[in-house]
Design a protein around this motif. Structure first.
Motif, short mmCIF file in Angstrom:
data_model
loop_
_atom_site.label_atom_id
_atom_site.label_comp_id
_atom_site.label_asym_id
_atom_site.label_seq_id
_atom_site.Cartn_x
_atom_site.Cartn_y
_atom_site.Cartn_z
N ASP A 1 0.46 42.05 29.90
CA ASP A 1 0.20 42.35 31.30
C ASP A 1 1.33 43.11 31.97
OD1 ASP A 1 2.10 40.37 31.39
OD2 ASP A 1 0.83 38.88 32.36
N PHE B 1 -2.38 45.81 30.37
CA PHE B 1 -1.97 46.20 31.71
C PHE B 1 -2.28 47.65 32.05
CE2 PHE B 1 1.48 47.89 29.34
CZ PHE B 1 2.23 48.75 30.14
N LYS C 1 -2.64 38.47 25.93
CA LYS C 1 -2.67 39.61 26.84
C LYS C 1 -1.29 40.24 26.91
CE LYS C 1 -1.88 36.78 30.98
NZ LYS C 1 -2.39 36.44 32.32
N THR D 1 -7.47 42.82 29.03
CA THR D 1 -6.25 42.09 28.68
C THR D 1 -4.99 42.96 28.60
OG1 THR D 1 -6.79 42.37 26.34
CG2 THR D 1 -7.52 40.32 27.40
#
Length: 659
Positions: free
Chosen positions: A63, A176, A61, A174
């Motif tokens: 983020d 941001f 991910k 996944t």
């Protein structure tokens, strides 16, 4: 493909000032910091402790902005990363694009963990089809100009609506900025898929391009005097100094040498003016609102730099001004013109050595014909050698007039005097009669040319154009669709006269070419009633490291409106290597140019405005043909003009791309 992202790197500009010595601040596009050169404050390096753990080369991910920056790269102003979705486990992997340049490298190294054998690669490549076996391979991009986030597949990927939808879902979970991301189709196939999506927002490249605030048509830097050109002055009334950086309300069809070009209305990197800017190695950009943004610099010496995603313009330092004035322009030597040869040969008789008789344009066409390549044709034609231009000048006393004009002190020092005198010389060349023997030879050559009664193009093929160091793009005249001997003879004289076009003279002067050694040959070539026409360069438009993608500009009808650069054409990036096609923009012009039955051209409504000009098959035929032609000339950097009549391809000009 990541390198194909750069033409849509279009950053807005902002203003900032440094120091307390106004009058003028530094003007920049976003992402370039607060200054340039000596105005940029030093930034302390970030020191990573030796005990810090190594960052993984991938993450499940992203983020935060910091994470995205760590795994992404900025190329031409777009910041992009890549991700892979494992179709068996549904895991998503965002990987470091500075380490793994392509998806394939990451998958074999980190996921397959096996060598890239031919068989393994063959199986992997199925992941670009609709029947994907293991992975979906995607990009995520921040278009900083519009502050738009998109995700995309490689332009040759045949992902289905269901696969696009699933990739969007996993990315959104996944990433941001997932709620802001839109799907960006990069090919005609993907555009058709996008229209079938439900619950997945999408945006076309064409919309991104038209919404842009900034685009660099040629990167570079220079010093010069900024000049805001009034928008209401006729193009024919304009003259420019070689040290000027000009700000234009709209692109010009023609321009003499300058130090930089800034246009408020966007053109195309393949217009004649853009190709000249590349040859002159000067910065050339489109910038909306440029007159207002740069007004404080009008009439001042400035330092101007254009990059793919940003520009900087500020007051030049005394040292920069002095260094610029000390620059020495490279001298260009011309091929010697054979003034004794008098036979009018057909194109299929030409080879490269005939450049001394008929010029590079004609000789290059002959070389292509001699190579016997398949998939296209070169329209038949014949050449009028240099001898007849030289005789026309001498028999009418125009050679003496030329020598006197070049020696005139006022002509040397005043651009307006030069422009008027050159126009007078061109008019005299066109008005002077041709002798009977020349009349008879052109008549015989025209009658022997099959199809000439349907119209011919009369084109310049002089010794100061289409050269490795001097391409002469758009400097000399082409007269389309001439019918009958009288029209052809008048057009031959017009082409001869265009040797002394103001822009041609000024550009040759920039290159320190001896004007008394310039001669004009003429190519008379069967006119092709094009249904589509344009330009291809065997380069990526903004990424010099990309050797596998070509750039194509296209419009419906005849091609003159492509090279004048006044309207945005259909623009494609096409790979000769893997046949990927990326759509950058569509041509939405309501009219097109066609042949007039009485000779010349006329403008008619375009019933296909906004629709694709080139099918995938046409685009791939063009790329494959261009690749073959690079082998003929042993030159990977060519500028090729082409036309289609339905599905039939014709190559009408090939010259070196001066870089």
């Amino acid at each position: 493909m990541a390198r194909a992202l750069t033409l849509l790197v279009l950053l807005t500009s902002a203003c900032s000032s440094k120091g307390d010595q106004a009058p003028a601040p530094t003007v920049q596009g976003p992402g370039s910091g607060s200054g340039s050169g000596s105005a940029v404050p030093e930034v302390a390096p970030v020191v990573v402790p030796e005990t810090a753990p190594a960052r993984r080369l991938w993450s499940n991910k992203l983020d935060s902005q910091e994470m995205f920056d760590a795994y992404s790269k900025e190329l031409g102003g777009e910041r992009f990363s890549k991700f892979v979705i494992d179709l068996k486990s549904d895991a998503i992997y965002y990987f470091d694009v500075d380490v793994y340049k392509v998806h394939k490298d990451f998958v074999f190294q980190e996921l397959y963990k096996k060598p890239k054998t031919k068989e393994a690669v063959r199986v992997f490549d199925k992941n670009y089809t609709a029947q994907k076996v293991d992975f979906m391979l995607c990009y995520i991009v921040h278009h900083t100009s519009q502050d738009v986030w998109t995700f995309a597949f490689w332009d040759g990927d045949l992902a289905t609506p269901e696969q696009v939808t699933h990739a969007y879902k996993r990315m959104k979970e996944t990433f941001f900025k997932g709620d802001l991301v839109k799907y960006r189709p990069d090919s005609s196939h993907q555009e058709s898929v996008a229209k079938k999506l439900v619950g997945v927002p999408f945006i076309l490249n064409d919309a991104l391009y038209k919404a842009a605030e900034y685009v660099a048509f040629n990167e570079g830097q220079n010093v010069g005097k900024l000049r805001l050109v009034p928008p209401n002055v006729a193009e024919t009334e304009l003259t420019f100094a070689t040290d000027e950086i000009v700000v234009l309300a709209a692109p010009l069809a023609d321009i003499t040498p300058v130090a930089g070009i800034i246009s408020e209305q966007f053109s195309t990197p393949l217009s004649h003016v853009s190709l000249r800017a590349k040859a002159w190695k000067i910065p050339n950009i489109g910038l909306k609102g440029a007159r207002e943004k740069l007004a404080t610099f009008d009439g001042k010496q400035v330092w101007f730099e254009a990059k793919g995603g940003t520009y900087t313009l500020r007051a030049a330092t005394p040292q920069e001004i002095a260094a610029n004035q000390a620059k020495e322009q490279k001298h260009v030597d011309l091929p010697a013109a054979n003034l004794d040869f008098g036979e009018m040969l057909t194109l299929d008789q030409f080879t490269a050595k005939d450049i001394v008789k008929f010029g590079a344009k004609s000789a290059n066409q002959g070389e292509i014909i001699a190579a016997k390549l398949t998939g296209f044709e070169v329209p038949p034609g014949f050449g009028i050698p240099y001898r007849y231009y030289a005789e026309h000048m001498a028999k009418n006393g125009l050679d003496e007039k030329l020598v006197a004009m070049l020696a005139d002190p006022a002509f040397k020092s005043d651009a307006n005097v030069r422009k008027k005198a050159l126009a007078g010389l061109k008019a005299a060349i066109m008005a002077a009669p041709v002798d009977k023997s020349f009349f008879d030879k052109v008549d015989a050559a025209l009658k022997a040319l099959p199809g000439s009664d349907g119209g011919v193009f009369v084109r310049s093929s002089g010794n100061a154009e289409d050269l490795d160091q001097f391409n002469g793009a758009g400097l000399y005249d082409t007269v389309p669709n001439q019918r009958g001997l009288d029209q052809v003879l008048a057009s031959v004289k017009k082409v001869w006269g265009s040797t002394w076009n103001f822009a041609a003279f000024e550009d040759r002067s920039r290159a320190k070419i001896d004007h008394l050694k310039v001669f004009s040959s003429v190519l008379v070539q069967i006119g092709v009633p094009a249904t589509a026409a344009g330009v291809l360069i065997t380069e990526h438009p903004t990424d010099p490291t990309d050797e596998k993608n070509y750039t194509i500009n296209a419009k419906s009808g005849l091609g003159m409106s492509v090279v004048d650069g006044k309207k945005v054409p259909e623009s494609l990036i096409v790979s000769w290597y893997n046949h990927g096609i990326r759509v950058l923009s569509r041509s939405a012009e309501p009219t097109k140019l066609v042949f007039d039955e009485k000779g010349g051209i006329r403008e008619v409504p375009n019933p296909d405005a906004g629709k694709p000009v080139l099918t995938n098959a046409r685009a791939l035929l063009l790329a494959d043909t261009a690749r073959k032609i690079t082998k003929v000339f042993k030159n990977d950097h060519l500028d090729i003009e082409w036309v289609f009549v339905g599905e039939k391809l014709f190559i009408v000009q090939t010259r070196p791309l001066v870089r």
